[in-house]
Motif scaffolding. Structure first.
Motif, PDB file in Angstrom:
ATOM      1  N   ASN A 123      -2.024 -13.551  -0.811  1.00 44.41           N
ATOM      2  CA  ASN A 123      -2.700 -12.598   0.072  1.00 44.41           C
ATOM      3  C   ASN A 123      -1.791 -11.486   0.580  1.00 44.41           C
ATOM      4  OD1 ASN A 123      -5.535 -13.571   0.493  1.00 44.41           O
ATOM      5  ND2 ASN A 123      -4.403 -15.448   0.900  1.00 44.41           N
ATOM      6  N   ALA A 124      -0.661 -11.283  -0.081  1.00 44.89           N
ATOM      7  CA  ALA A 124       0.298 -10.263   0.359  1.00 44.89           C
ATOM      8  C   ALA A 124      -0.322  -8.866   0.400  1.00 44.89           C
ATOM      9  CB  ALA A 124       1.521 -10.269  -0.548  1.00 44.89           C
ATOM     10  N   ASP A 125      -1.279  -8.602  -0.462  1.00 43.41           N
ATOM     11  CA  ASP A 125      -1.915  -7.279  -0.505  1.00 43.41           C
ATOM     12  C   ASP A 125      -3.295  -7.252   0.138  1.00 43.41           C
ATOM     13  OD1 ASP A 125       0.259  -6.135  -1.823  1.00 43.41           O
ATOM     14  OD2 ASP A 125      -0.511  -6.720  -3.794  1.00 43.41           O
ATOM     15  N   THR A 126      -3.657  -8.317   0.840  1.00 41.99           N
ATOM     16  CA  THR A 126      -4.968  -8.377   1.496  1.00 41.99           C
ATOM     17  C   THR A 126      -4.900  -7.670   2.848  1.00 41.99           C
ATOM     18  OG1 THR A 126      -5.428 -10.499   0.427  1.00 41.99           O
ATOM     19  CG2 THR A 126      -6.766  -9.930   2.348  1.00 41.99           C
ATOM     20  N   PRO A 127      -5.696  -6.621   3.038  1.00 39.66           N
ATOM     21  CA  PRO A 127      -5.656  -5.908   4.325  1.00 39.66           C
ATOM     22  C   PRO A 127      -6.013  -6.817   5.502  1.00 39.66           C
ATOM     23  CG  PRO A 127      -6.848  -4.634   2.684  1.00 39.66           C
ATOM     24  CD  PRO A 127      -6.611  -5.997   2.092  1.00 39.66           C
ATOM     25  N   ILE A 179      -0.418   1.314   6.166  1.00 39.82           N
ATOM     26  CA  ILE A 179      -0.333   1.958   4.860  1.00 39.82           C
ATOM     27  C   ILE A 179      -1.142   3.253   4.896  1.00 39.82           C
ATOM     28  CG2 ILE A 179      -0.816   1.708   2.390  1.00 39.82           C
ATOM     29  CD1 ILE A 179       1.158  -0.370   3.272  1.00 39.82           C
ATOM     30  N   ASP A 203      -3.245   5.634   2.879  1.00 38.88           N
ATOM     31  CA  ASP A 203      -4.032   5.767   1.650  1.00 38.88           C
ATOM     32  C   ASP A 203      -5.420   6.242   2.050  1.00 38.88           C
ATOM     33  OD1 ASP A 203      -5.242   5.662  -0.803  1.00 38.88           O
ATOM     34  OD2 ASP A 203      -5.014   3.496  -1.078  1.00 38.88           O
ATOM     35  N   HIS A 245      -8.591   4.629   0.511  1.00 42.34           N
ATOM     36  CA  HIS A 245      -8.906   3.212   0.724  1.00 42.34           C
ATOM     37  C   HIS A 245     -10.162   3.096   1.603  1.00 42.34           C
ATOM     38  CE1 HIS A 245      -8.471  -1.018   1.838  1.00 42.34           C
ATOM     39  NE2 HIS A 245      -7.652  -1.109   0.804  1.00 42.34           N
ATOM     40  N   SER A 290      -2.247  -3.285   6.459  1.00 40.10           N
ATOM     41  CA  SER A 290      -2.036  -4.203   5.354  1.00 40.10           C
ATOM     42  C   SER A 290      -1.714  -5.577   5.932  1.00 40.10           C
ATOM     43  CB  SER A 290      -0.901  -3.683   4.471  1.00 40.10           C
ATOM     44  OG  SER A 290      -0.728  -4.505   3.339  1.00 40.10           O
ATOM     45  N   SER A 291      -1.039  -6.415   5.187  1.00 37.96           N
ATOM     46  CA  SER A 291      -0.656  -7.742   5.687  1.00 37.96           C
ATOM     47  C   SER A 291       0.746  -7.694   6.291  1.00 37.96           C
ATOM     48  CB  SER A 291      -0.699  -8.769   4.559  1.00 37.96           C
ATOM     49  OG  SER A 291       0.388  -8.555   3.690  1.00 37.96           O
TER      50      SER A 291
END
Length: 126
Positions: free
Chosen positions: A31-35, A68, A70, A73, A84-85
């Protein structure tokens, strides 16, 4: 409870605890990239009577989420930022390595205890 069964019980509790720790570290990495994801932190409880380790309270890391930029998004705010996380892969890899080594140490303790008890049984049969 005799010394051999006590040693086996302690080692197996360590195996279970480190296995759970590895599972939670894996979830953090996944889940490192899970907002909005907060990393999970595992704690252990030690029984002073038996020496066994149990999985303690699971908590969420309350450190600040990384912001982040973006604008494309779907979760981005008016300024183009989203949360982000707070998972740091370096920390997770270090935790995974420590849990793996602890797991291997407990596995070695199980094996050595089994070997000692087998040797003792052989000596008693003679």
């Amino acid at each position: 409870m005799n010394d051999f069964s006590s040693a086996l019980s302690i080692a197996s509790s360590g195996l279970k605890a480190q296995s759970a720790r590895l599972r939670h570290v894996s979830e953090n990495i996944a889940n490192a990239d899970t907002p909005g994801y907060h990393r999970k932190i595992v704690s252990f409880d030690l029984s002073r009577d038996t020496g066994e380790v149990t999985l303690g309270r699971l908590s969420l890391d309350q450190s600040q989420l990384r912001e982040i930029y973006d604008p494309s998004h779907p979760l981005a705010d008016a300024k183009g930022n989203y949360d982000s996380s707070n998972v740091d892969l370096i920390i997770e890899i270090a935790d995974a390595r420590e849990a793996q080594r602890s797991y291997e140490a407990n596995l070695k303790m199980l094996d050595q205890t089994r070997q000692m008890s087998s040797s003792l049984i052989e000596l008693l049969r003679r």
